[in-house]
Structure formats: structure tokens, C-alpha cells
Design an enzyme around this catalytic site. Sequence first.
Site, short mmCIF file in Angstrom:
data_model
loop_
_atom_site.label_atom_id
_atom_site.label_comp_id
_atom_site.label_asym_id
_atom_site.label_seq_id
_atom_site.Cartn_x
_atom_site.Cartn_y
_atom_site.Cartn_z
N LYS A 33 0.85 -1.20 0.00
CA LYS A 33 0.00 0.00 0.00
C LYS A 33 0.88 1.25 0.00
O LYS A 33 2.10 1.15 0.19
CB LYS A 33 -0.92 -0.01 1.22
CG LYS A 33 -0.20 0.00 2.53
CD LYS A 33 -1.18 -0.04 3.69
CE LYS A 33 -0.45 -0.07 5.01
NZ LYS A 33 -1.30 0.23 6.14
N ARG A 129 -8.90 -0.19 16.38
CA ARG A 129 -8.93 0.65 15.20
C ARG A 129 -9.99 0.06 14.28
O ARG A 129 -11.14 0.42 14.38
CB ARG A 129 -7.53 0.71 14.57
CG ARG A 129 -7.38 1.79 13.52
CD ARG A 129 -5.98 1.86 12.94
NE ARG A 129 -5.58 0.62 12.26
CZ ARG A 129 -4.43 0.46 11.60
NH1 ARG A 129 -3.57 1.47 11.53
NH2 ARG A 129 -4.14 -0.68 11.01
N TYR A 253 19.21 28.62 8.59
CA TYR A 253 18.09 29.25 9.28
C TYR A 253 18.22 29.07 10.79
O TYR A 253 18.53 27.96 11.26
CB TYR A 253 16.77 28.62 8.84
CG TYR A 253 16.38 28.95 7.43
CD1 TYR A 253 16.09 30.27 7.06
CD2 TYR A 253 16.28 27.95 6.47
CE1 TYR A 253 15.73 30.57 5.75
CE2 TYR A 253 15.91 28.25 5.16
CZ TYR A 253 15.64 29.56 4.82
OH TYR A 253 15.26 29.86 3.53
N MET A 301 14.31 23.65 2.86
CA MET A 301 13.32 22.97 2.02
C MET A 301 13.99 22.12 0.93
O MET A 301 13.61 20.98 0.68
CB MET A 301 12.40 24.02 1.37
CG MET A 301 11.23 23.41 0.64
SD MET A 301 10.17 24.64 -0.11
CE MET A 301 9.37 25.36 1.29
#
Length: 357
Positions: A33, A129, A253, A301
Site C-alpha cells: 500500500k 482501530r 536558518y 526545504m
Amino acid sequence: MRPARALIDLAALRHNYRLARELGGRKALAVIKADAYGHGAVRCARALQDEADGFGVACIEEALELREAGIRGPILLLEGFFEADELALIEAHDLCFVVQAQWQIDALERARPARAYTVWLKLDSGMHRLGLDASVYRSSLHRLQAMPHVREVVAMTHFARADELDSARTREQLAVFRQTCDELELPCSLSNSPALLGWPGMAAEWGRPGLMLYGATPFTGAHPVADRLRPVMTVSSKVIAVRELAAGEPIGYGARFVTSRPSRIGVVAIGYADGYPQFAPNGTPVAIDGQPGELVARVSMDMLTVDLTDHPGAGLGSHVELWGDQVRASHLASRAATSAYRLFCGLKRVPRSYIGD
Ligand SMILES: Cc1ncc(COP(=O)(O)O)c(C=O)c1O
């Protein structure tokens, strides 16, 4: 071209599949999957097609992609159908499906297919679940068995904490399953990867390996069986800029890393938009031209930075492995407070190529 790449080793995938089958009992349903956990469902299914006993997917869209690519053999919808009108496609493409709720049984009672279904009836043994409560499991089974268009029922459950080898929970779930299903004389399916690898003695007709197919251990430390897995995905990129910096200079950053010595810093063309963990800490392992190295500063990024100071031969164009053969995905994941599942499924924008076909 941007040098970020994911190399997928299909021979390693087959090796891991064989290990899963050896551990699990008779048959193994290869869980592919979510695009085979980011590895490419069609390519992985083709690589396993000659030996896999079947494939597990999350939904009919994923199953149809496989059928359209010519994948034959059993395909199981692990969450069953979401709406009753999927039953026509299920029949047309000869798919198997999980039944996990009463409304699905009601819908099956109304169906009149020309070809009978194979159904995996899911027991909620404690994960809470999907699955039927033990109190209604047998009556639900009898309803299914009374339908002429149900040809086979497999009893299944799913473990919530099999990766925690010291937890009693897996045995408790197993006890609920056995109490409910032992006398039913159905083929059974219990084990995901952590159960196959870490809980011997749960052999059943079907194992359901996912993560282990892709060569990642679900456990935090070394494990004698999981250590036999071979990594399938290697993600790498290259150094596209080198900065020579004095001691005391901030990088990236937020200045999360400040050089403590005169340093050579390599900028690598891969970042969190590609799926690398944004908050991987300073010192997270990488491999620089095959040698152990370290990430420094905050991941951007599209780029990240590595310390080249102790890699005098490395520079522009050096190869940097982010995870794969040398930097194991599970190890990186635990350093970066994520999981190998998330690393694999989160890979984006990085072209994949395949070896070992
Ligand atoms: C029902 C079911 N079986 C098997 C698997 C495979 O699990 P793993 O990747 O831990 O082997 C999954 C994955 O989430 C699942 O939902």
C-alpha cells in the site's frame, strides 16, 4: 539535473520477502500500500510477482493500479470497501477484501455477484482501530458463511504494539484471537513485520509483512532476525557548494549550528520538501563518499548542510547518502524523532531508479 536520487534494489526486496515467508508460516501477503511505502507499487509488485502469494493495498484505487499494470494473483483491500458500489469493481477485478464492520456485512447480504468473494474477517483483538468485537465475531462469520457468494473466509487481526518486545500486549491480543477463532477452522492471518520478526511461534496461514520488505527494522536496537534484512531504498544527493568558515560562524536558518572550529561545510541538494526530516538534529548520520559523516544546522526545504572538515578528499560533487545501505533508515528515523515508515512514505520529488530486476 538536480542530483537527488532514490535507488531501489529489487533483489533486496525479494530477499526480504523470502525471509518474511520463512518466518511467517505458509504464505506471505506483501503489503505494498501507499505506493509500496514510497518504493513504487507497480515495480515492487512486478519484482515479487513470481513468488508472492498475494499483495495487500489500502484501497481499490491502489488495487486497480496494480491490475492495470498486469499484476495477477490475489490482491487484498486491507480496509475493505468504503462504499457498497465498489463491489462491482471488486468482482470485475477479482479482488479480496477485509470485512471490518457490520454495515459491510449488510451490504454483502444485498449483493448478487456472479463470482464469489474471498473475505478476510477482521477481529478487533485490542488495537481498537478496525475490526469486529469478539462478542459479534462468530455471528458475523455465520452470516458470511450463509451467503452463497462468499467462497472463503480468512480470520485476521492486527497487533498494535508488536514492535515493543517487552510489552505483554501482543500476547494479550493473541489470546483474544485464539479464544475467538481457534475452533473455527479458518485460515488465519496475524502478523505484521514486527510480529514476524520478533514474536516467533505465531505462525499462521498468512503473514502480512510491510515494513520489513523494504529492509527496515521496526525495533530500536540490534535484533538477530531483523539484522538479516537488506535495505531496499538508498536516498542520496551531491554537494553543490562548499563554504570555508572560521570558528564562531552560524550556518543556515535560525543559526542552529555555529562552527566551533575552522570548518568546511558542504551544501547538499536535498531537503525537507523531498522528505528528509526537517528537524533532524546536528550530528545526524550521513555518509560522505562512503565515509561516516554528520549533518549540521537546520534542514532547508531543498538543501541541507554536512560537515566536510574531517573529509579532506570530499568537496563539490561528493556523493552524500541520506539513508540506505550505510545510514540505516530506522537509525536515522530514531535520531530525527520519526519512523522508517514516515521516511519511506514521505519521499517526494526524488526520482527513483531500480536495480536487481
Ligand atoms: C492490516 C495490516 N496488516 C499489515 C500491515 C503491515 O504492517 P508492517 O508495515 O508493520 O509490516 C499493515 C500496515 O499498516 C496493516 O494495516
